[in-house]
Design a protein around this motif. Structure first.
Motif, short mmCIF file in Angstrom:
data_model
loop_
_atom_site.label_atom_id
_atom_site.label_comp_id
_atom_site.label_asym_id
_atom_site.label_seq_id
_atom_site.Cartn_x
_atom_site.Cartn_y
_atom_site.Cartn_z
N GLY A 301 0.81 -1.21 0.00
CA GLY A 301 0.00 0.00 0.00
C GLY A 301 0.84 1.26 0.00
N PHE A 302 0.17 2.39 0.23
CA PHE A 302 0.86 3.68 0.22
C PHE A 302 1.49 3.97 1.59
CE2 PHE A 302 0.76 8.26 1.14
CZ PHE A 302 1.57 8.73 0.11
N SER A 303 2.70 4.51 1.56
CA SER A 303 3.39 4.87 2.80
C SER A 303 4.22 6.11 2.54
CB SER A 303 4.29 3.73 3.28
OG SER A 303 5.04 4.15 4.42
N ARG A 304 4.14 7.08 3.46
CA ARG A 304 4.95 8.29 3.32
C ARG A 304 6.44 8.00 3.51
NH1 ARG A 304 1.46 12.85 6.71
NH2 ARG A 304 -0.42 12.78 5.38
N PHE A 305 6.74 6.89 4.14
CA PHE A 305 8.14 6.54 4.39
C PHE A 305 8.75 5.72 3.26
CE2 PHE A 305 6.01 6.99 8.50
CZ PHE A 305 6.81 7.97 9.09
N GLY A 306 8.03 5.54 2.18
CA GLY A 306 8.54 4.79 1.04
C GLY A 306 8.22 3.31 1.14
N VAL A 307 8.61 2.59 0.13
CA VAL A 307 8.29 1.16 0.05
C VAL A 307 9.57 0.32 -0.04
CG1 VAL A 307 6.01 1.47 -0.98
CG2 VAL A 307 8.02 1.42 -2.45
N TRP A 308 10.64 0.79 0.60
CA TRP A 308 11.90 0.05 0.51
C TRP A 308 11.77 -1.33 1.14
CZ3 TRP A 308 15.23 1.49 -2.85
CH2 TRP A 308 15.33 2.83 -3.20
N ARG A 309 10.99 -1.43 2.22
CA ARG A 309 10.82 -2.74 2.84
C ARG A 309 10.16 -3.72 1.87
NH1 ARG A 309 6.70 -3.41 7.76
NH2 ARG A 309 5.31 -3.05 5.97
N GLU A 310 9.12 -3.26 1.17
CA GLU A 310 8.45 -4.13 0.21
C GLU A 310 9.37 -4.50 -0.96
OE1 GLU A 310 7.13 -1.53 1.58
OE2 GLU A 310 5.51 -2.42 2.75
N ILE A 311 10.21 -3.55 -1.39
CA ILE A 311 11.14 -3.83 -2.48
C ILE A 311 12.13 -4.91 -2.07
CG2 ILE A 311 12.99 -2.86 -3.88
CD1 ILE A 311 11.48 -0.22 -3.92
N VAL A 312 12.65 -4.80 -0.86
CA VAL A 312 13.60 -5.81 -0.37
C VAL A 312 12.92 -7.17 -0.26
CG1 VAL A 312 15.01 -6.50 1.61
CG2 VAL A 312 15.03 -4.13 0.83
N ILE A 313 11.68 -7.18 0.23
CA ILE A 313 10.94 -8.45 0.33
C ILE A 313 10.72 -9.05 -1.06
CG2 ILE A 313 8.72 -9.47 0.96
CD1 ILE A 313 8.57 -7.48 3.27
#
Length: 376
Positions: A301-313
Motif C-alpha cells: 500500500g501507500f506509505s509516506r516513508f517509502g516502500v523500501w521494505r516491500e522492495i527488499v521483500i
C-alpha cells in the motif's frame, strides 16, 4: 485495452528497456575484459573480439531479462504509488486485480521476447560461436607466431620462438612435449617453418637437437638433425565432439532429433529434457518476476516513508524462487521423467502472486479471522 492500461504498459516497457540496457552493458563490460585479454593475447584481431562479443550477447541478454522485468515493474509501481496515480485509480473502483492486468501483459511481452531468444537466437549464436572457436583453435599461426613468449597451446606442451622474421621464418625455436607420461621430449632448432598440408599443419625445424628423457630410467638421449618435421595439428585443435551440442540446436530441430540424440547414448535423456523444457520455463519466470514486483508493492500500500521494505521483500522472494530452480535442475538431469519440476518455481511464484493480490483485494478477511479466534 483501456487508455490507462496502455499508459501503464508503455511506462513498464520503457523502464524495462532502460534497465535491460544498463544491465547488459554492465555484464558485457565484465565479460569483454576477460574475452579481450584471452583473444588478443592469443594473437587474434579486434574484429574477432567484436565477433565473439556479438555472438555472446544473446545468452547474456537472457540472463538479464528477468532482472530487468522485475526492476521495471518495481520502479513503475513505486513511482505511480508515490505520485498517487494508483491511489486515484483505486479510489475510482479499480481493484488490485484490475490494476494487475497491464503488468501481466507486460510480463507476457517480455516472455515472448525471451522465447524468441531461447528457442532460436541463443542456439544459433551458440552454434556459430562453437564453430568459430574451433576454427580459431586450429589457426596455428595465430597461436604460435608470438615471439619472445613461452606459449602453451595445450596441456603439457610449451612453445617458444625468439623472433618471427618478415619472411615467416621462426628463429631459435624451442618445443617441449610432455604429453607422453613415459617420456618427455625437447626440440630446439635455429630455424623453423610452418607448413600447411591439407587440414593439418607441420612444423619443419632445421639444424636442431632432440632430447629425450625417460621417466622410468631417468636416461637422457640426444640426437642432432638437419631437418625434422613435427605435426603440431593436435597441439592446437580442440578435440571434436562426436555428438552435436544440444544447446546449439534450435527448438524445432531439437524436438525432431530427440529420438536420435537419446538413442545414441552420447547425450542423456535427462540433459535433453532439461534443455528443452528450460527454454519454456525461462520465459514463464519473466512473468513471475514482473508480477512479484507488482504484487508485493500493491500489498504494502501507500506509505509516506517509502516502500523500501516491500522492495527488499520482493527481491528476496525472487532470489528464493530462482534458488528453487537451481536445486531442481540436477533432479531432472538424473531422471527425465521428472521434467514437470522444471516448471515448479514458476508455478510456485504464480500461486504466491495470486495469494498476495487476493489478500490486497480482500484486506478485511484477516481482521475477521482474528475476531473469530478472539470470540471463540
Amino acid at each position: 485495452m483501456a487508455k490507462f492500461d496502455r499508459y501503464m504498459l508503455s511506462q513498464l516497457l520503457i523502464l524495462f528497456s532502460f534497465f535491460a540496457l544498463i544491465l547488459v552493458a554492465i555484464f558485457w563490460i565484465n565479460r569483454a575484459v576477460v574475452l579481450f585479454d584471452r583473444l588478443i593475447g592469443d594473437g587474434q584481431t579486434a574484429l574477432v573480439f567484436l565477433e565473439f562479443t556479438v555472438l555472446g550477447l544473446p545468452k547474456l541478454i537472457t540472463t538479464v531479462f528477468p532482472i530487468a522485468a522485475f526492476a521495471g515493474s518495481v520502479y513503475v509501481i513505486n513511482r505511480m504509488t508515490s505520485e498517487s496515480e494508483l491511489i486515484v485509480m483505486q479510489a475510482t473502483g479499480s481493484g488490485p486485480w484490475r490494476l494487475a492486468r497491464p503488468v501481466l501483459v507486460y510480463g507476457i511481452c517480455v516472455a515472448v521476447m525471451l522465447s524468441i531468444l531461447t528457442h532460436f537466437l541463443v542456439p544459433m549464436a551458440k552454434g556459430q560461436l562453437s564453430q568459430r572457436e574451433t576454427e580459431i583453435s586450429q589457426n596455428v599461426s595465430a597461436r604460435l607466431l608470438t615471439e619472445g613468449e613461452f606459449l602453451h597451446p595445450t596441456s603439457k606442451v610449451t612453445f617458444y620462438t625468439r623472433l618471427v622474421g618478415a619472411d615467416g621464418v621462426l628463429r631459435d625455436v624451442f618445443l617441449s612435449d610432455r604429453r607422453n607420461p613415459e617420456e618427455g621430449i625437447i626440440y630446439s632448432a635455429s630455424e623453423a617453418y610452418l607448413v600447411n598440408n591439407g587440414d593439418g599443419t607441420t612444423l619443419i625445424m632445421v639444424d636442431g637437437l632432440a632430447q629425450r628423457l625417460s621417466n622410468e630410467t631417468k636416461q637422457l638421449s640426444t640426437a642432432k638433425f638437419r631437418d625434422f618435421s613435427f605435426d603440431i595439428s593436435a597441439l592446437v585443435r580442440n578435440q571434436a565432439r562426436e555428438n552435436l551440442s544440444i544447446d546449439s540446436m534450435v527448438t524445432p530441430r531439437l524436438l525432431a532429433r530427440w529420438g536420435d540424440l537419446g538413442g545414441s547414448g552420447l547425450i542423456s535423456q535427462g540433459a535433453i529434457t532439461e534443455e528443452f523444457h528450460s527454454r519454456f520455463a525461462a520465459p514463464l519466470f519473466c512473468i513471475v518476476a514482473a508480477m512479484i514486483g507488482y504484487a508485493t508493492l500493491i500489498l504494502g500500500g501507500f506509505s509516506r516513508f517509502g516502500v523500501w521494505r516491500e522492495i527488499v521483500i520482493a527481491f528476496g522472494l525472487l532470489i528464493a524462487i530462482d534458488g528453487i530452480d537451481g536445486s531442481l535442475v540436477d533432479i531432472v538431469l538424473r531422471d527425465a521423467s521428472r521434467w514437470p519440476l522444471v516448471y515448479l518455481p514458476s508455478l510456485f511464484g504464480l500461486v504466491l502472486v495470486t495469494g498476495m493480490i487476493w489478500h490486497a483485494a480482500h484486506p478485511a478477511w484477516l481482521r475477521r479471522l482474528r475476531r473469530r479466534k478472539v470470540a471463540a
